[in-house]
Design a protein around this motif. Structure first.
Motif, PDB file in Angstrom:
ATOM      1  N   VAL A 153       0.902  -1.356  -0.028  1.00  0.00           N
ATOM      2  CA  VAL A 153      -0.061  -0.053   0.050  1.00  0.00           C
ATOM      3  C   VAL A 153       0.754   1.276  -0.001  1.00  0.00           C
ATOM      4  N   PHE A 154       1.903   1.213   0.811  1.00  0.00           N
ATOM      5  CA  PHE A 154       2.963   2.411   0.694  1.00  0.00           C
ATOM      6  C   PHE A 154       3.481   2.583  -0.531  1.00  0.00           C
ATOM      7  N   ALA A 155       3.781   1.642  -1.331  1.00  0.00           N
ATOM      8  CA  ALA A 155       4.438   1.819  -2.689  1.00  0.00           C
ATOM      9  C   ALA A 155       3.453   2.276  -3.525  1.00  0.00           C
ATOM     10  N   VAL A 156       2.110   1.895  -3.442  1.00  0.00           N
ATOM     11  CA  VAL A 156       1.329   2.404  -4.441  1.00  0.00           C
ATOM     12  C   VAL A 156       0.918   3.797  -4.132  1.00  0.00           C
ATOM     13  N   LEU A 157       0.795   4.101  -2.769  1.00  0.00           N
ATOM     14  CA  LEU A 157       0.593   5.668  -2.321  1.00  0.00           C
ATOM     15  C   LEU A 157       1.893   6.362  -2.975  1.00  0.00           C
ATOM     16  N   CYS A 158       3.233   6.150  -2.816  1.00  0.00           N
ATOM     17  CA  CYS A 158       4.244   6.761  -3.082  1.00  0.00           C
ATOM     18  C   CYS A 158       4.170   7.076  -4.685  1.00  0.00           C
ATOM     19  N   GLY A 159       3.861   6.129  -5.531  1.00  0.00           N
ATOM     20  CA  GLY A 159       3.728   6.235  -6.839  1.00  0.00           C
ATOM     21  C   GLY A 159       2.323   7.094  -7.237  1.00  0.00           C
ATOM     22  N   TYR A 160       1.466   6.959  -6.436  1.00  0.00           N
ATOM     23  CA  TYR A 160       0.344   8.006  -6.632  1.00  0.00           C
ATOM     24  C   TYR A 160       0.908   9.569  -6.483  1.00  0.00           C
ATOM     25  N   CYS A 161       1.526   9.755  -5.373  1.00  0.00           N
ATOM     26  CA  CYS A 161       2.205  11.264  -5.014  1.00  0.00           C
ATOM     27  C   CYS A 161       2.927  11.547  -6.143  1.00  0.00           C
ATOM     28  N   ALA A 162       3.849  10.673  -6.396  1.00  0.00           N
ATOM     29  CA  ALA A 162       5.044  11.002  -7.403  1.00  0.00           C
ATOM     30  C   ALA A 162       4.238  11.472  -8.754  1.00  0.00           C
ATOM     31  N   LEU A 163       3.264  10.574  -9.108  1.00  0.00           N
ATOM     32  CA  LEU A 163       2.406  11.148 -10.619  1.00  0.00           C
ATOM     33  C   LEU A 163       1.875  12.359 -10.202  1.00  0.00           C
ATOM     34  N   ARG A 164       1.438  12.869  -9.091  1.00  0.00           N
ATOM     35  CA  ARG A 164       0.475  13.919  -8.902  1.00  0.00           C
ATOM     36  C   ARG A 164       1.652  15.375  -9.091  1.00  0.00           C
ATOM     37  N   VAL A 165       2.954  14.790  -8.385  1.00  0.00           N
ATOM     38  CA  VAL A 165       3.963  16.182  -8.409  1.00  0.00           C
ATOM     39  C   VAL A 165       4.416  16.361  -9.733  1.00  0.00           C
ATOM     40  N   TRP A 166       4.439  14.946 -10.657  1.00  0.00           N
ATOM     41  CA  TRP A 166       5.061  15.113 -11.913  1.00  0.00           C
ATOM     42  C   TRP A 166       4.114  16.006 -12.761  1.00  0.00           C
ATOM     43  N   ARG A 167       2.707  15.712 -12.506  1.00  0.00           N
ATOM     44  CA  ARG A 167       1.937  16.597 -13.296  1.00  0.00           C
ATOM     45  C   ARG A 167       1.684  18.136 -13.083  1.00  0.00           C
ATOM     46  N   LEU A 168       1.921  18.229 -11.803  1.00  0.00           N
ATOM     47  CA  LEU A 168       1.979  19.579 -11.410  1.00  0.00           C
ATOM     48  C   LEU A 168       3.348  20.525 -11.577  1.00  0.00           C
TER      49      LEU A 168
END
Length: 606
Positions: free
Chosen positions: A37-52
């Motif tokens: 779950v931690f790995a999935v959440l880290c990936g989601y946060c990284a994706l949001r930062v990359w888009r912003l």
């Protein structure tokens, strides 16, 4: 702030909730799922930062960063010294608790949690750290530790845990609170946090590497307290803190009331350090000292405090530093009355051999100490050198079992835990005594200067390594030992190796035991009630079990002990000599059998 709170909550939840409710396999699955779950959440946060990222980008500033910030060398020294002291005392407190009680998660999680909690509180806001209040608590905490350390094992376990843990929290609050007050402007925070990290690492280095190389005993705890008291005094003077100084005096006055009450809660508490004892033995002397001290602080002609008032007000902390320093000095040099002829320290703890009554050949004996616990003694006179002593006398559970074993030639005896090798004294010509010992330093001492192994008429084997693992390897090689008796006494001080008392371990022992053989387990312990654990294991394997408590009054070299005998041979356990001394009262507690997956020490704490 919330990140620190979450980390602290996760740390505390393990010994209180997860370790108690889930087996090791279940914990592994929960950990794996949480990591996923931690790995999935880290990936989601990284994706949001990359888009912003494009929207957040801004042109680089052409303005200079401003004038350089210069911090004093004194501040930088404190940035290293304060976290180093907190780190040293965290590790030293953890070692002290785990070596003498048990290596369980609670006893290393508790100090670490308090250490982290002090960080959270102090770096959240300055209002949480009040100099005067914590200076007062520091004096009380140091005095409490001095009393507890002098009382040693006479102090109840819960009082020791509360006293050392509470003192550690106060110490960490002082260190981290003063560290927060010394923070520089934002431009210099990089160096500030770098030096804090270096100080913490230095503290760990001192305890893990320097102290074992420099000392043969655990001295880093007392030395850390001496350094803390001296750093406190320097802070009081250099920072010109009225609150720290007045708080120290208030703490000393509070300790005059609190410490006598603490000492009255347990027996054997009169042996307080000589340098500090007068502060608590004569109340009239106390009043006189503080009256003179306060009088010296005032310049009556000018009606103001003299220039050195902070140093004088910090005197209680300096006195405590002297008390701890004197305690270390006394312990670093062997007392003339009981010389230490050998001392060593390794991963498994500290060992000392005390040479008693050397001027009286008939009473001359050597005593092996492992931490604060006796691990055997031997007389040096030839006519007494083969006499079983301490926990292994003829009236002890194991001594009685060995005496009542069938008188057949070639008995095979197994012993988990070597000590001085005292049980080899029961070996006869044609017998084989096989010892399992994990600590190589103990093996060396059992061969010299102790001579039980060399004097035994039996064949003596010593297997170096963890007893359970070595027994499992022997089974894998097809080398079952067929013991007539297997004695378990592998405890370091009062800390127990849990893996030697699980159902899986007993299954291994039974494969090495003759069908009518006996397992003798030494369950004497100051802090843990092990009888219900052994009873539950006996019930699981359908073994007969008796508990034998012997209280020796006449021979000082034989100690009062509690042994439990387990066997499929119920007729042996029903022998009149065993029935006559067996404890007829079952254990007051009932616990589930320990397994490799789950073992609950909290339920058997005294």
């Amino acid at each position: 702030m919330y990140k620190r709170q979450g980390s602290l909550l996760a740390l505390l939840s393990y010994p209180i909730f997860f370790e108690v409710r889930f087996s090791r396999v279940e914990q592994a699955w929960l950990w794996s799922g949480g990591l996923g779950v931690f790995a999935v959440l880290c990936g989601y946060c990284a994706l949001r930062v990359w888009r912003l990222a494009p929207a957040l980008s801004a042109p680089a500033s052409t303005d200079p960063s401003g004038p350089a910030i210069h911090t004093s060398w004194e501040d930088r020294c404190f940035w290293v010294a304060l976290p180093a002291l907190a780190s040293v005392l965290l590790l030293a407190t953890t070692n002290k608790l785990c070596q003498e009680i048990a290596v369980i998660p609670f006893l290393w999680v508790l100090p670490l949690a308090l250490y982290l909690l002090s960080f959270v509180i102090c770096f959240d806001h300055a209002r949480w750290y009040h100099r005067g209040a914590f200076a007062s608590l520091l004096v009380v905490a140091l005095a409490t530790i001095l009393v507890l350390s002098e009382a040693g094992t006479d102090a109840p376990m819960k009082l020791q845990v509360a006293g050392y843990a509470g003192a550690l929290f106060v110490i960490c609050m002082i260190c981290h609170g003063e560290l927060y007050r010394l923070r520089p402007p934002p431009q210099a925070l990089t160096g500030y946090y770098l030096l804090i990290s270096a100080g913490g690492a230095l503290g760990g280095l001192l305890v893990a590497i320097v102290a074992p190389a420099a000392f043969v005993d655990y001295r880093e705890f007392e030395l850390g307290l001496v350094a803390l008291a001296l750093v406190f005094t320097v802070l009081c003077i250099r920072r010109r803190s009225r609150a720290l100084a007045l708080g120290a005096v208030a703490g000393a006055l509070l300790a005059l009331v609190a410490i006598p009450a603490l000492r009255s809660t347990f027996d054997g508490s009169e042996g307080i350090g000589s340098e500090f004892g007068l502060l608590y033995r004569d109340q009239r002397w106390n009043v006189a000292v503080f009256a003179v001290m306060l009088a010296c602080l005032v310049d009556f002609r000018r009606r103001r405090l003299v220039v050195g008032w902070r140093l004088l007000l910090a005197a209680p902390v300096v006195l405590l530093a002297g008390a701890f320093g004197g305690k270390v000095a006394r312990n670093l040099s062997a007392p003339d009355t009981v010389p230490v002829i050998n001392a060593s320290r390794n991963f498994y703890g500290t060992l000392k051999i005390l040479d008693h009554s050397a001027d009286d050949p008939a009473e001359h004996y050597r005593l092996l100490m492992h931490g604060a616990t006796t691990h055997g003694l031997q007389f040096t006179a030839d006519d007494r050198a083969t006499k079983p002593t301490t926990y292994y006398g003829p009236t002890s559970g194991v001594g009685l079992a060995l005496r009542l074993l069938p008188d057949t030639p070639g008995r095979h005896l197994g012993v988990v835990g070597l000590g001085t090798g005292c049980l080899a004294a029961y070996g006869r010509t044609g017998d084989t005594v096989r010892f399992y010992e994990i600590n190589p330093a103990v093996v060396a001492l059992a061969r010299d200067p102790f001579t039980y192994l060399a004097r035994s008429p039996a064949k003596v084997d010593v297997v170096l390594g963890d007893a359970r693992l070595e027994m499992e390897h022997e089974l894998d090689r097809g080398e079952a030992q067929t013991f007539d008796l297997l004695a378990l006494d592998a405890f370091s001080s009062d800390a127990i190796p849990v893996h030697l008392l699980t159902a899986e371990a007993v299954a291994v022992y039974l494969k090495h035991l003759k069908p009518d053989g006996v397992i003798a387990i030494h369950v004497s312990n100051r802090y843990l009630e092990l009888e219900p654990v052994v009873e539950s294991l006996a019930a699981r394997f359908d073994l007969g079990v008796v508990c034998i408590e012997d209280d020796i009054q006449d021979d000082w070299w034989q100690y009062s002990t509690t042994w439990m005998l387990l066997s499929r041979n119920r007729a042996f356990l029903a022998h009149p000599d065993i029935v006559a001394v067996a404890n007829k009262t079952p254990a007051a507690r009932t616990v589930a059998p320990w397994t490799d997956e789950k073992a609950d020490l909290y339920s058997i704490m005294k």
